[in-house]
Every structure is written in C-alpha cells, then in structure tokens.
Design a protein around this motif. Structure first.
Motif, PDB file in Angstrom:
ATOM      1  N   ILE A  56       1.389  -9.701   4.809  1.00 27.98           N
ATOM      2  CA  ILE A  56       0.577  -8.593   4.328  1.00 27.98           C
ATOM      3  C   ILE A  56       1.194  -7.281   4.799  1.00 27.98           C
ATOM      4  N   ALA A  57       0.776  -6.188   4.187  1.00 29.16           N
ATOM      5  CA  ALA A  57       1.272  -4.877   4.592  1.00 29.16           C
ATOM      6  C   ALA A  57       0.775  -4.532   5.989  1.00 29.16           C
ATOM      7  N   ALA A  58       1.609  -3.836   6.755  1.00 32.33           N
ATOM      8  CA  ALA A  58       1.255  -3.473   8.129  1.00 32.33           C
ATOM      9  C   ALA A  58      -0.066  -2.712   8.184  1.00 32.33           C
ATOM     10  N   ALA A  59      -0.349  -1.909   7.159  1.00 28.49           N
ATOM     11  CA  ALA A  59      -1.570  -1.105   7.150  1.00 28.49           C
ATOM     12  C   ALA A  59      -2.832  -1.950   7.114  1.00 28.49           C
ATOM     13  N   THR A  60      -2.722  -3.241   6.722  1.00 30.88           N
ATOM     14  CA  THR A  60      -3.907  -4.089   6.613  1.00 30.88           C
ATOM     15  C   THR A  60      -4.073  -5.033   7.801  1.00 30.88           C
ATOM     16  N   VAL A  61      -3.189  -4.949   8.787  1.00 28.14           N
ATOM     17  CA  VAL A  61      -3.312  -5.786   9.979  1.00 28.14           C
ATOM     18  C   VAL A  61      -4.550  -5.369  10.775  1.00 28.14           C
ATOM     19  N   ARG A  62      -5.259  -6.332  11.353  1.00 24.69           N
ATOM     20  CA  ARG A  62      -6.491  -6.071  12.092  1.00 24.69           C
ATOM     21  C   ARG A  62      -6.374  -6.595  13.528  1.00 24.69           C
ATOM     22  N   PRO A  63      -7.017  -5.940  14.477  1.00 24.70           N
ATOM     23  CA  PRO A  63      -7.093  -6.497  15.835  1.00 24.70           C
ATOM     24  C   PRO A  63      -7.692  -7.898  15.814  1.00 24.70           C
ATOM     25  N   GLY A  64      -7.131  -8.777  16.623  1.00 22.46           N
ATOM     26  CA  GLY A  64      -7.571 -10.165  16.641  1.00 22.46           C
ATOM     27  C   GLY A  64      -6.661 -11.079  15.861  1.00 22.46           C
ATOM     28  N   GLY A  82       4.552  -2.253  21.893  1.00 25.07           N
ATOM     29  CA  GLY A  82       3.870  -2.162  20.617  1.00 25.07           C
ATOM     30  C   GLY A  82       4.846  -1.957  19.469  1.00 25.07           C
ATOM     31  N   LEU A  83       4.303  -1.974  18.268  1.00 25.25           N
ATOM     32  CA  LEU A  83       5.094  -1.778  17.057  1.00 25.25           C
ATOM     33  C   LEU A  83       4.718  -0.463  16.403  1.00 25.25           C
ATOM     34  N   ARG A  84       5.698   0.253  15.915  1.00 23.04           N
ATOM     35  CA  ARG A  84       5.462   1.440  15.096  1.00 23.04           C
ATOM     36  C   ARG A  84       6.283   1.258  13.837  1.00 23.04           C
ATOM     37  N   MET A  85       5.614   1.167  12.717  1.00 21.79           N
ATOM     38  CA  MET A  85       6.312   0.825  11.484  1.00 21.79           C
ATOM     39  C   MET A  85       5.643   1.482  10.287  1.00 21.79           C
ATOM     40  N   ASP A  86       6.373   1.489   9.185  1.00 21.16           N
ATOM     41  CA  ASP A  86       5.835   2.052   7.952  1.00 21.16           C
ATOM     42  C   ASP A  86       4.609   1.255   7.528  1.00 21.16           C
ATOM     43  N   ALA A  87       3.601   1.943   7.002  1.00 22.90           N
ATOM     44  CA  ALA A  87       2.350   1.286   6.627  1.00 22.90           C
ATOM     45  C   ALA A  87       2.537   0.203   5.579  1.00 22.90           C
ATOM     46  N   ALA A  88       3.546   0.351   4.715  1.00 26.29           N
ATOM     47  CA  ALA A  88       3.765  -0.610   3.639  1.00 26.29           C
ATOM     48  C   ALA A  88       4.679  -1.756   4.049  1.00 26.29           C
ATOM     49  N   VAL A  99       0.853  -1.187   0.000  1.00 19.34           N
ATOM     50  CA  VAL A  99       0.000   0.000   0.000  1.00 19.34           C
ATOM     51  C   VAL A  99       0.885   1.231   0.000  1.00 19.34           C
ATOM     52  N   ARG A 100       0.653   2.131  -0.919  1.00 19.75           N
ATOM     53  CA  ARG A 100       1.428   3.362  -1.011  1.00 19.75           C
ATOM     54  C   ARG A 100       0.594   4.553  -0.568  1.00 19.75           C
ATOM     55  N   SER A 101       1.290   5.629  -0.250  1.00 24.02           N
ATOM     56  CA  SER A 101       0.629   6.895   0.059  1.00 24.02           C
ATOM     57  C   SER A 101       1.131   7.935  -0.932  1.00 24.02           C
ATOM     58  N   PRO A 102       0.627   7.908  -2.180  1.00 21.79           N
ATOM     59  CA  PRO A 102       1.123   8.817  -3.211  1.00 21.79           C
ATOM     60  C   PRO A 102       0.806  10.269  -2.896  1.00 21.79           C
ATOM     61  N   GLY A 103       1.657  11.146  -3.390  1.00 19.97           N
ATOM     62  CA  GLY A 103       1.434  12.569  -3.202  1.00 19.97           C
ATOM     63  C   GLY A 103       0.273  13.074  -4.033  1.00 19.97           C
ATOM     64  N   ASP A 104      -0.147  14.282  -3.762  1.00 23.38           N
ATOM     65  CA  ASP A 104      -1.304  14.855  -4.456  1.00 23.38           C
ATOM     66  C   ASP A 104      -1.068  14.987  -5.954  1.00 23.38           C
ATOM     67  N   ARG A 150       0.726  10.049  11.007  1.00 26.95           N
ATOM     68  CA  ARG A 150       1.608  10.592   9.977  1.00 26.95           C
ATOM     69  C   ARG A 150       3.007  10.845  10.525  1.00 26.95           C
ATOM     70  N   TYR A 151       4.004  10.495   9.700  1.00 27.85           N
ATOM     71  CA  TYR A 151       5.359  10.923  10.009  1.00 27.85           C
ATOM     72  C   TYR A 151       5.449  12.428   9.768  1.00 27.85           C
ATOM     73  N   ALA A 152       6.464  13.057  10.335  1.00 28.18           N
ATOM     74  CA  ALA A 152       6.675  14.485  10.090  1.00 28.18           C
ATOM     75  C   ALA A 152       6.888  14.756   8.611  1.00 28.18           C
ATOM     76  N   SER A 153       7.442  13.778   7.910  1.00 30.86           N
ATOM     77  CA  SER A 153       7.696  13.923   6.476  1.00 30.86           C
ATOM     78  C   SER A 153       6.437  13.771   5.637  1.00 30.86           C
ATOM     79  N   GLY A 154       5.341  13.324   6.279  1.00 36.62           N
ATOM     80  CA  GLY A 154       4.081  13.175   5.556  1.00 36.62           C
ATOM     81  C   GLY A 154       3.694  11.747   5.261  1.00 36.62           C
ATOM     82  N   GLY A 155       4.629  10.769   5.427  1.00 44.87           N
ATOM     83  CA  GLY A 155       4.316   9.379   5.175  1.00 44.87           C
ATOM     84  C   GLY A 155       3.406   8.803   6.246  1.00 44.87           C
ATOM     85  N   LEU A 156       2.860   7.619   5.990  1.00 50.29           N
ATOM     86  CA  LEU A 156       1.917   6.992   6.904  1.00 50.29           C
ATOM     87  C   LEU A 156       2.607   5.913   7.725  1.00 50.29           C
ATOM     88  N   ALA A 157       2.427   5.978   9.054  1.00 46.87           N
ATOM     89  CA  ALA A 157       2.939   4.955   9.960  1.00 46.87           C
ATOM     90  C   ALA A 157       1.766   4.226  10.591  1.00 46.87           C
TER      91      ALA A 157
END
Length: 223
Positions: free
Chosen positions: A152-160, A196-202, A91-96, A179-186
C-alpha cells in the motif's frame, strides 16, 4: 457470527459503468436493509475505485470486476474493484490548477482502510476499501479485510501495522505527514526498532496485520 451479505458483478469499460456501479450498490444495500450513512459514503468510494479502474490500460476488452460485502446491515462495507491492468494506484498530491488526481485522496479520507492485492487467479489487481458506519465496531483484520501481506502507499500506513524494511518486519508506532520544501507530501513513520522512515507519501510499502488506530493516531491527509 456476523451477518454477511455479498454480491459480485462485472462492468464494461465505459464511463456509464460508474453510475451503474452506484445504482447496483444502492439497490443491494436497500435489499440488505443497510443504513443510509454507509450507503452514501460507499457510493462515493465505489465511484472513485471504478473510475480509476476505467483509466487503466488493459489487454483486450477485459471487464471490471466488482465485489461488495456487507456486514450486519451496513455496519461495515468492503468494496473491491478488480482490473486486468498493471501498475499500482498511488495517492497523489495534485496542484491547485490540476483538475484530476484526487480520487484516492477522497478514498483515503472516507474509507476506514484501503489497499491493493494481487489477484489470486488471472492477471491484474484488486483495489479494495472498507467503509464503517459511525459508532460501529470495525471488522477484525483477516480474510475479509487486509490480506496477510499487501503493498500500500506509505500515506495509508497506520500505527499498529507491521511494515517490511531492511529485510525484516517492524511495528509502526507513529505516523505523521509533512511537506517537502518543493510542496510535495512526505510521510514520517516511527518504528519500534531502528530508525524511523521518511519517504514520499505515494511510495509503496509492504504491510501486514493492519489495525486502524484511534482518531488521535490517525495520519494527516494532505489537503
């Protein structure tokens, strides 16, 4: 026992295969007397999966495989698209200003769950997604849903679900995005044991026995 209908077909590696896949899905769902709601969402999801498969470099001129499984006249659909290419879709977070890169964001937003499996025979992978009709009970996780273990990508992980970290399986208790300060998704994943884990969404994670939570526990999809 739930009524299951299934079809398998192959597509050539050409952009015309995207509308062909949609047409074949619509035709089969009509034959199976499925409802309109899952058909509309299923067409969008299948289009994105086939489009992504067409962009993957593969050896020779290998075709794209498609498998559609329909349960109880469209109560749930499982859409699988297989290709012979390497790598994993993320999963990407493309710019505008970027014109592409939003396909999996759409799949993630529309599908009940999705993931990637290694092909049991041959090379490449299978990207799958499940679509559930409004008000329908989801298919239990098992042979026709999430594999025993899948990356799977971290962004698609679900509780349970259980995720493999630090050499052990830990149950996911909470998932939120920031959001990271740079604008990316964590993604911040709370576990039942340990920090806990903090990681890039992809970033990929190994998961098993996934169960989608109620709406209140769903992670936030980046806009």
């Amino acid at each position: 026992m739930a009524e299951l209908c299934e079809v398998n077909f192959r597509l050539v590696r050409h952009r015309s295969s995207v509308p062909r896949a949609r047409a074949l899905l619509r035709a089969k769902l009509g034959e199976w007397r499925a409802g309109e709601a899952p058909a509309d969402v299923g067409e969008l999801v299948l289009s994105e999966l086939v489009t992504n498969a067409l962009r993957v470099a593969v050896p020779g001129d290998r075709m794209i495989g498609v498998r559609i499984v329909c349960r109880e006249r469209g109560a749930s659909l499982r859409l699988e698209v297989s290709d012979a290419g390497g790598g994993r879709p993320v999963v990407r977070s493309p710019g505008d200003l970027e014109t592409g890169g939003r396909g999996l964001l759409l799949v993630e937003a529309l599908a009940y769950r999705w993931g990637v499996d290694e092909r049991s025979a041959g090379i490449g992978k299978t990207v799958w997604a499940e679509v559930v009709a409004p008000g329908a009970a989801p298919e239990p996780v098992g042979a026709e849903s999430l594999a025993a273990e899948a990356e799977i990508a971290a962004a698609t992980v679900r509780p349970g679900q259980s995720v493999r970290v630090w050499g052990a399986w830990c149950t996911v208790r909470s998932v939120r995005s920031e959001r990271y300060a740079s604008g990316g998704l964590a993604v911040v994943i709370g576990l039942d044991d340990g920090p806990g884990l903090r990681m890039d969404a992809a970033e990929p994670l190994m998961v098993r026995d996934g169960v989608r939570p109620t709406a209140a526990g769903d992670p936030v999809v980046a806009s």
